[in-house]
Design a protein around this motif. Sequence first.
Motif, PDB file in Angstrom:
ATOM      1  N   GLU A 260      -7.875   3.251   1.115  1.00 19.20           N
ATOM      2  CA  GLU A 260      -7.220   2.220   0.098  1.00 19.20           C
ATOM      3  C   GLU A 260      -6.669   1.267   0.744  1.00 19.20           C
ATOM      4  O   GLU A 260      -6.131   0.459  -0.211  1.00 19.20           O
ATOM      5  CB  GLU A 260      -6.045   3.600  -0.142  1.00 19.20           C
ATOM      6  N   LYS A 261      -5.937   1.296   2.000  1.00 15.57           N
ATOM      7  CA  LYS A 261      -5.649  -0.217   2.548  1.00 15.57           C
ATOM      8  C   LYS A 261      -7.100  -1.061   2.791  1.00 15.57           C
ATOM      9  O   LYS A 261      -6.760  -2.469   2.719  1.00 15.57           O
ATOM     10  CB  LYS A 261      -5.463   0.110   4.194  1.00 15.57           C
TER      11      LYS A 261
ATOM     12  N   GLY B 124       3.896  -2.333  -5.781  1.00 19.51           N
ATOM     13  CA  GLY B 124       2.654  -1.562  -5.043  1.00 19.51           C
ATOM     14  C   GLY B 124       2.292  -1.329  -4.292  1.00 19.51           C
ATOM     15  O   GLY B 124       1.679  -0.309  -4.096  1.00 19.51           O
ATOM     16  N   ARG B 125       4.429  -0.489  -4.079  1.00 18.59           N
ATOM     17  CA  ARG B 125       4.035   1.004  -2.848  1.00 18.59           C
ATOM     18  C   ARG B 125       4.001   1.807  -3.451  1.00 18.59           C
ATOM     19  O   ARG B 125       3.211   2.864  -2.640  1.00 18.59           O
ATOM     20  CB  ARG B 125       5.471   0.906  -1.658  1.00 18.59           C
ATOM     21  N   ALA B 126       4.679   1.775  -4.494  1.00 19.44           N
ATOM     22  CA  ALA B 126       4.549   3.146  -5.304  1.00 19.44           C
ATOM     23  C   ALA B 126       2.508   3.838  -5.801  1.00 19.44           C
ATOM     24  O   ALA B 126       2.254   4.662  -5.627  1.00 19.44           O
ATOM     25  CB  ALA B 126       5.174   3.290  -6.598  1.00 19.44           C
ATOM     26  N   ALA B 127       2.084   2.225  -6.260  1.00 21.25           N
ATOM     27  CA  ALA B 127       0.505   2.518  -6.701  1.00 21.25           C
ATOM     28  C   ALA B 127      -0.336   3.025  -5.024  1.00 21.25           C
ATOM     29  O   ALA B 127      -2.022   3.927  -5.491  1.00 21.25           O
ATOM     30  CB  ALA B 127       0.238   0.931  -6.992  1.00 21.25           C
ATOM     31  N   PHE B 128      -0.010   2.017  -3.911  1.00 19.40           N
ATOM     32  CA  PHE B 128      -0.119   2.677  -2.985  1.00 19.40           C
ATOM     33  C   PHE B 128      -1.073   3.671  -2.500  1.00 19.40           C
ATOM     34  O   PHE B 128      -1.665   4.706  -2.538  1.00 19.40           O
ATOM     35  CB  PHE B 128      -0.257   1.607  -1.735  1.00 19.40           C
ATOM     36  N   ALA B 129       0.369   4.537  -2.177  1.00 15.37           N
ATOM     37  CA  ALA B 129       0.906   6.295  -2.559  1.00 15.37           C
ATOM     38  C   ALA B 129       0.206   6.923  -3.683  1.00 15.37           C
ATOM     39  O   ALA B 129      -0.385   7.898  -2.671  1.00 15.37           O
ATOM     40  CB  ALA B 129       1.835   6.539  -2.342  1.00 15.37           C
ATOM     41  N   LYS B 130       0.179   6.285  -5.324  1.00 15.05           N
ATOM     42  CA  LYS B 130      -0.404   7.340  -5.922  1.00 15.05           C
ATOM     43  C   LYS B 130      -2.201   6.963  -5.851  1.00 15.05           C
ATOM     44  O   LYS B 130      -3.018   8.058  -5.490  1.00 15.05           O
ATOM     45  CB  LYS B 130      -0.164   6.746  -7.345  1.00 15.05           C
ATOM     46  N   SER B 131      -2.309   6.015  -5.004  1.00 17.27           N
ATOM     47  CA  SER B 131      -3.886   5.750  -4.902  1.00 17.27           C
ATOM     48  C   SER B 131      -4.704   6.814  -3.835  1.00 17.27           C
ATOM     49  O   SER B 131      -5.515   7.204  -4.006  1.00 17.27           O
ATOM     50  CB  SER B 131      -3.949   3.894  -4.892  1.00 17.27           C
ATOM     51  N   VAL B 132      -3.870   7.198  -2.529  1.00 16.98           N
ATOM     52  CA  VAL B 132      -4.238   7.562  -1.535  1.00 16.98           C
ATOM     53  C   VAL B 132      -4.396   9.499  -2.134  1.00 16.98           C
ATOM     54  O   VAL B 132      -5.436   9.944  -1.994  1.00 16.98           O
ATOM     55  CB  VAL B 132      -2.903   7.401  -0.256  1.00 16.98           C
TER      56      VAL B 132
ATOM     57  N   ASP C 139      -5.448  10.211   7.351  1.00 16.78           N
ATOM     58  CA  ASP C 139      -6.319   8.771   7.431  1.00 16.78           C
ATOM     59  C   ASP C 139      -6.818   8.470   7.054  1.00 16.78           C
ATOM     60  O   ASP C 139      -7.070   7.193   6.763  1.00 16.78           O
ATOM     61  CB  ASP C 139      -5.912   9.539   9.493  1.00 16.78           C
ATOM     62  N   TRP C 140      -8.091   9.250   6.962  1.00 19.13           N
ATOM     63  CA  TRP C 140      -9.624   8.470   5.952  1.00 19.13           C
ATOM     64  C   TRP C 140      -9.245   7.830   4.576  1.00 19.13           C
ATOM     65  O   TRP C 140      -9.042   6.295   4.106  1.00 19.13           O
ATOM     66  CB  TRP C 140     -10.540   9.526   5.450  1.00 19.13           C
TER      67      TRP C 140
END
Length: 392
Positions: free
Chosen positions: A384-385, A326-334, A378-379
């Motif tokens: 993504e969050k 999940g953390r990896a997916a979030f970083a990739k999404s940003v 930041d945006w």
Amino acid sequence: MTDLAAKPDVRPANSHFSSGPCSKRPGWSLEGLSDAPLGRSHRAKPGKAKLAEAIDLTRKVLEVPEDYRIGIVPASDTGAVEMALWSMLGARGVEMLAWESFGKGWVTDVVKQLKLEDARVLEADYGELPDLATVDFSKDVVFTWNGTTSGVRVPNGDWIPADRQGLTICDATSAAFAQDLPFDKLDVVTFSWQKVLGGEAAHGVLILSPRAVERLETHTPSWPLPKIFRLTKGGKLIEGVFRGETINTPSMLCVEDYIDALNWADRIGGLTGLRNRADANLKVLADWVEKSGWADFLAVDPATLSNTSVCLKITDPDILALDDAGRAAFAKSVAARLDREGVAFDIGAYRDAPSGLRIWAGATIEADDLKTLTAWLDWAHASEKANLSQAA
């Protein structure tokens, strides 16, 4: 629900924040390469003159001592490092330092390919350095100066003794032209001009101290050497390699591009000017990290923080609560969101590194573009969050 930051109105003038190949210099254009001797042999006088010019400018800008040899070699920094490892190791034991992907790659070469039984591996996790005080300099020592995939560099050369018995073989590909390299402490230095100077890929530079030349002329490896790695003939250094007589055919267009970048570097103050630009760029990111509330440097010790390949980890507690995937997916999404916006290209963490972001801050990047990027970071994080919250 996350408060969604307003989408910034201003975009970076240059969105190329890749850590390799890196952004071209400010003001770069194809017209600046019009003097390249295309369609000519690199062994003809114009080709040899261009290669020699590139070597001479490298010495000037990088402040390489006169008694050190500089050669242009094939296969980028990887080729230059491999050439040194395969040609010089085996005369004595070797210390292998690894704290990120490329250093670990050199460990694999030495331990699994060259099969040196007297190799000792000193490793550290991403974000940290091995204990440099424990390095045995009676042996050869192989290390990266700046970990391109971790954003961690050695702080200086004080840990390397002047009276060392072994050679120091330094992969300096994302450090050269941005950080202080004490050549009196380094016997082999390698880099690719596609990093700090934003040159075109596929060519490497190999710099040898007199001690390294002595090793080449007195040591014969126990393994066969491919032609592309051979730096000696009849027990003597092939001096032509260090005068522009390359081992294989170089791209004269790439050489011209390197000369263009070196001339730009010289115009802005040489090594000092380049280093100052990279340091100023790092400060922009450091100031933003201090107040971001959701990101931090991967480097644990501020003294080891890279001013070129700046690696960030996401420290938002809500994201840290996710599992590794999940953390990896979030970083990739940003990173992907910024890519889609055309704001920042290629800023995801290296594939073998911890999840996060990696932003190039070398001298070819303008500080104003980094300042503009921070608002977009930041945006993108907030956007993504918010998506993550809606999906929950």
